[in-house]
Design an enzyme around this catalytic site. Structure first.
Site, PDB file in Angstrom:
ATOM      1  N   ASP A 185       0.880  -1.171   0.000  1.00 24.16           N
ATOM      2  CA  ASP A 185       0.000   0.000   0.000  1.00 24.16           C
ATOM      3  C   ASP A 185       0.910   1.212   0.000  1.00 24.16           C
ATOM      4  O   ASP A 185       1.641   1.449   0.975  1.00 24.16           O
ATOM      5  CB  ASP A 185      -0.900  -0.010   1.244  1.00 24.16           C
ATOM      6  CG  ASP A 185      -1.865   1.167   1.260  1.00 24.16           C
ATOM      7  OD1 ASP A 185      -1.569   2.207   0.624  1.00 24.16           O
ATOM      8  OD2 ASP A 185      -2.910   1.058   1.923  1.00 24.16           O
TER       9      ASP A 185
ATOM     10  N   ASN B 262       3.233   2.895 -10.726  1.00 18.27           N
ATOM     11  CA  ASN B 262       2.015   2.935 -11.544  1.00 18.27           C
ATOM     12  C   ASN B 262       0.755   3.206 -10.723  1.00 18.27           C
ATOM     13  O   ASN B 262      -0.202   3.775 -11.249  1.00 18.27           O
ATOM     14  CB  ASN B 262       1.875   1.602 -12.301  1.00 18.27           C
ATOM     15  CG  ASN B 262       0.492   1.416 -12.874  1.00 18.27           C
ATOM     16  OD1 ASN B 262       0.165   1.972 -13.919  1.00 18.27           O
ATOM     17  ND2 ASN B 262      -0.355   0.665 -12.176  1.00 18.27           N
TER      18      ASN B 262
ATOM     19  N   TYR C  54      -6.924  15.485  -9.359  1.00 19.06           N
ATOM     20  CA  TYR C  54      -6.187  14.507 -10.157  1.00 19.06           C
ATOM     21  C   TYR C  54      -5.143  15.158 -11.066  1.00 19.06           C
ATOM     22  O   TYR C  54      -3.956  14.802 -11.012  1.00 19.06           O
ATOM     23  CB  TYR C  54      -7.163  13.668 -10.983  1.00 19.06           C
ATOM     24  CG  TYR C  54      -6.494  12.586 -11.812  1.00 19.06           C
ATOM     25  CD1 TYR C  54      -5.850  11.510 -11.205  1.00 19.06           C
ATOM     26  CD2 TYR C  54      -6.512  12.639 -13.200  1.00 19.06           C
ATOM     27  CE1 TYR C  54      -5.242  10.521 -11.964  1.00 19.06           C
ATOM     28  CE2 TYR C  54      -5.913  11.646 -13.968  1.00 19.06           C
ATOM     29  CZ  TYR C  54      -5.275  10.594 -13.341  1.00 19.06           C
ATOM     30  OH  TYR C  54      -4.664   9.612 -14.096  1.00 19.06           O
TER      31      TYR C  54
ATOM     32  N   LYS D 116      -0.853  15.023 -10.861  1.00 23.30           N
ATOM     33  CA  LYS D 116       0.062  14.507 -11.889  1.00 23.30           C
ATOM     34  C   LYS D 116       1.061  15.586 -12.305  1.00 23.30           C
ATOM     35  O   LYS D 116       2.210  15.262 -12.659  1.00 23.30           O
ATOM     36  CB  LYS D 116      -0.720  13.983 -13.092  1.00 23.30           C
ATOM     37  CG  LYS D 116      -1.584  12.752 -12.786  1.00 23.30           C
ATOM     38  CD  LYS D 116      -0.764  11.537 -12.359  1.00 23.30           C
ATOM     39  CE  LYS D 116      -1.617  10.273 -12.282  1.00 23.30           C
ATOM     40  NZ  LYS D 116      -0.856   9.070 -11.889  1.00 23.30           N
TER      41      LYS D 116
ATOM     42  N   THR E 229     -10.084   1.513 -18.154  1.00 20.97           N
ATOM     43  CA  THR E 229      -9.803   0.828 -16.887  1.00 20.97           C
ATOM     44  C   THR E 229     -10.843   1.272 -15.854  1.00 20.97           C
ATOM     45  O   THR E 229     -11.633   2.188 -16.104  1.00 20.97           O
ATOM     46  CB  THR E 229      -8.408   1.186 -16.332  1.00 20.97           C
ATOM     47  OG1 THR E 229      -8.403   2.579 -15.969  1.00 20.97           O
ATOM     48  CG2 THR E 229      -7.301   0.908 -17.329  1.00 20.97           C
TER      49      THR E 229
HETATM   50  N1  LIG Z   1      -6.698   4.895 -17.463  1.00 24.87           N
HETATM   51  C1  LIG Z   1      -6.290   6.029 -18.015  1.00 24.87           C
HETATM   52  O1  LIG Z   1      -6.896   6.542 -18.987  1.00 24.87           O
HETATM   53  C2  LIG Z   1      -5.082   6.722 -17.476  1.00 24.87           C
HETATM   54  C3  LIG Z   1      -4.647   7.879 -18.156  1.00 24.87           C
HETATM   55  C4  LIG Z   1      -3.520   8.533 -17.686  1.00 24.87           C
HETATM   56  C5  LIG Z   1      -2.838   8.037 -16.601  1.00 24.87           C
HETATM   57  N2  LIG Z   1      -3.268   6.912 -15.952  1.00 24.87           N
HETATM   58  C6  LIG Z   1      -2.512   6.429 -14.804  1.00 24.87           C
HETATM   59  O2  LIG Z   1      -2.163   5.082 -14.989  1.00 24.87           O
HETATM   60  C7  LIG Z   1      -1.997   4.444 -13.719  1.00 24.87           C
HETATM   61  C8  LIG Z   1      -2.789   3.144 -13.693  1.00 24.87           C
HETATM   62  O3  LIG Z   1      -4.163   3.480 -13.765  1.00 24.87           O
HETATM   63  P1  LIG Z   1      -5.281   2.509 -14.355  1.00 24.87           P
HETATM   64  O4  LIG Z   1      -5.990   3.273 -15.384  1.00 24.87           O
HETATM   65  O5  LIG Z   1      -4.706   1.184 -14.671  1.00 24.87           O
HETATM   66  O6  LIG Z   1      -6.256   2.438 -13.088  1.00 24.87           O
HETATM   67  P2  LIG Z   1      -6.863   1.229 -12.232  1.00 24.87           P
HETATM   68  O7  LIG Z   1      -7.304   0.117 -13.116  1.00 24.87           O
HETATM   69  O8  LIG Z   1      -7.840   1.881 -11.322  1.00 24.87           O
HETATM   70  O9  LIG Z   1      -5.598   0.707 -11.402  1.00 24.87           O
HETATM   71  C9  LIG Z   1      -5.036   1.487 -10.387  1.00 24.87           C
HETATM   72  C10 LIG Z   1      -4.121   0.611  -9.574  1.00 24.87           C
HETATM   73  O10 LIG Z   1      -3.551   1.393  -8.504  1.00 24.87           O
HETATM   74  C11 LIG Z   1      -3.753   0.659  -7.305  1.00 24.87           C
HETATM   75  N3  LIG Z   1      -3.748   1.508  -6.116  1.00 24.87           N
HETATM   76  C12 LIG Z   1      -4.572   2.526  -5.820  1.00 24.87           C
HETATM   77  N4  LIG Z   1      -4.278   3.016  -4.610  1.00 24.87           N
HETATM   78  C13 LIG Z   1      -3.248   2.279  -4.128  1.00 24.87           C
HETATM   79  C14 LIG Z   1      -2.510   2.268  -2.923  1.00 24.87           C
HETATM   80  N5  LIG Z   1      -2.791   3.128  -1.919  1.00 24.87           N
HETATM   81  N6  LIG Z   1      -1.495   1.382  -2.781  1.00 24.87           N
HETATM   82  C15 LIG Z   1      -1.223   0.497  -3.771  1.00 24.87           C
HETATM   83  N7  LIG Z   1      -1.906   0.427  -4.924  1.00 24.87           N
HETATM   84  C16 LIG Z   1      -2.910   1.312  -5.088  1.00 24.87           C
HETATM   85  C17 LIG Z   1      -5.065  -0.076  -7.507  1.00 24.87           C
HETATM   86  O11 LIG Z   1      -5.207  -1.104  -6.566  1.00 24.87           O
HETATM   87  P3  LIG Z   1      -6.672  -1.583  -6.030  1.00 24.87           P
HETATM   88  O12 LIG Z   1      -7.193  -2.558  -7.038  1.00 24.87           O
HETATM   89  O13 LIG Z   1      -6.354  -2.210  -4.716  1.00 24.87           O
HETATM   90  O14 LIG Z   1      -7.537  -0.369  -5.913  1.00 24.87           O
HETATM   91  C18 LIG Z   1      -4.855  -0.569  -8.919  1.00 24.87           C
HETATM   92  O15 LIG Z   1      -4.032  -1.701  -8.928  1.00 24.87           O
HETATM   93  C19 LIG Z   1      -2.451   5.474 -12.674  1.00 24.87           C
HETATM   94  O16 LIG Z   1      -1.324   6.121 -12.128  1.00 24.87           O
HETATM   95  C20 LIG Z   1      -3.277   6.447 -13.498  1.00 24.87           C
HETATM   96  O17 LIG Z   1      -3.316   7.736 -12.914  1.00 24.87           O
HETATM   97  C21 LIG Z   1      -4.382   6.250 -16.378  1.00 24.87           C
END
Ligand SMILES: NC(=O)c1ccc[n+]([C@@H]2O[C@H](COP(=O)([O-])OP(=O)(O)OC[C@H]3O[C@@H](n4cnc5c(N)ncnc54)[C@H](OP(=O)(O)O)[C@@H]3O)[C@@H](O)[C@H]2O)c1
Length: 243
Positions: A61, A88, A166, A170, A201
């Site tokens: 965490d 990530n 958010y 970033k 996601t």
């Molecule tokens: N999706 C997009 O369009 C997008 C665009 C730009 C940037 N991003 C970035 O890409 C990264 C991955 O996002 P995603 O889209 O794959 O989102 P996601 O499917 O919601 O995955 C987020 C991950 O972060 C974990 N997490 C959250 N809080 C945490 C904590 N306190 N300790 C450890 N793990 C934690 C979640 O774990 P749990 O399952 O336990 O919640 C999950 O594994 C993020 O940094 C996001 O800001 C995403």
């Protein structure tokens, strides 16, 4: 150090993080699957192993000092060291977060994970990374963190909805990336920020237009940079993202 490249991906139980773990595992790397929930972590490790990845679970965490300290110890015990850290894990903090109607708890939640969490994990893993021959740190940022894109006119590159938590989190992560790159400039550690693009996601209710595999590609590229690769940069698939 192990002969094999060892990576740790935070938030690797689903979404883009899972696909980063899969992509690095496909290179024959040993991959630590950082995840805070035991059931989700073990399911991801099992799925990766079923696909031939040498994955191991890392309870993590990013908001918890003791968890992060224990994770560094576990990575050293399980893998003998660490070559690549992919920060990530991320949250939006909860939507909506329109300036003028924002809840400070939402801002705090985003900064706690997206910024302070990255600093906490990076500090804990740096002693291991310093012992690697070709260490890399990849911070998963977002194009919405770009001040250039935040301040662009609609239709001229403006990215993302109004968000007081958010997007600014970033932006700060980008600055953190630059600060680490400066501090580590005389080492072999390359530190870069990545934008995955708008990816389907949980983070956005699966409204993204890219697959998690496509979103993971830029992080895999930055994790595998050659020794003379860039540091202190911000990249997406198409190239450099403006600050
Ligand atoms: N999706 C997009 O369009 C997008 C665009 C730009 C940037 N991003 C970035 O890409 C990264 C991955 O996002 P995603 O889209 O794959 O989102 P996601 O499917 O919601 O995955 C987020 C991950 O972060 C974990 N997490 C959250 N809080 C945490 C904590 N306190 N300790 C450890 N793990 C934690 C979640 O774990 P749990 O399952 O336990 O919640 C999950 O594994 C993020 O940094 C996001 O800001 C995403």
């Amino acid at each position: 150090m192990s002969e094999r490249t060892v990576a740790l991906v935070t938030g690797a139980n689903k979404g883009i993080g899972y696909e980063i773990a899969a992509g690095l595992g496909a290179l024959g790397w040993r991959v630590g699957v950082g995840a805070r929930d035991e059931r989700r972590r073990e399911a991801a490790v099992a799925a990766l192993r079923a696909d031939g990845v040498d994955a191991f679970g890392v309870p993590l965490d990013v908001t918890d000092d003791a968890s992060v300290t224990a994770a560094a110890r576990l990575v050293e015990e399980q893998a003998g060291g660490l070559d690549v850290l992919v920060n990530n894990a991320g949250v939006t903090g909860g939507m909506p977060q329109q300036p003028g109607g924002a809840d400070v708890a939402t801002v705090r939640a985003a900064v706690e994970v997206n910024v302070i969490g990255v600093v906490r994990v990076t500090e804990a893993m740096l002693p291991l990374l310093r012992r690697s021959a070709s260490p890399r740190i990849v911070n998963m940022s977002s194009g919405v963190g770009s001040l250039t894109r935040q301040s662009a006119s609609a239709g001229e590159g403006q990215t993302g909805p109004l968000s007081v938590a958010y997007a600014p989190s970033k932006s700060m992560l980008n600055a953190v990336t630059v600060q680490y790159a400066r501090a580590l400039a005389d080492t072999s550690i390359l530190v870069n920020a990545a934008c995955p693009g708008f990816t389907a996601t949980d983070l956005n209710g699966f409204r993204g237009v890219r697959t998690p595999q496509q979103g993971a590609a830029v992080a895999v590229r930055l994790a595998t940079l050659p020794d003379d690769g860039p540091t202190g940069g911000f990249f997406e698939d198409a190239g450099v993202v403006p600050w």
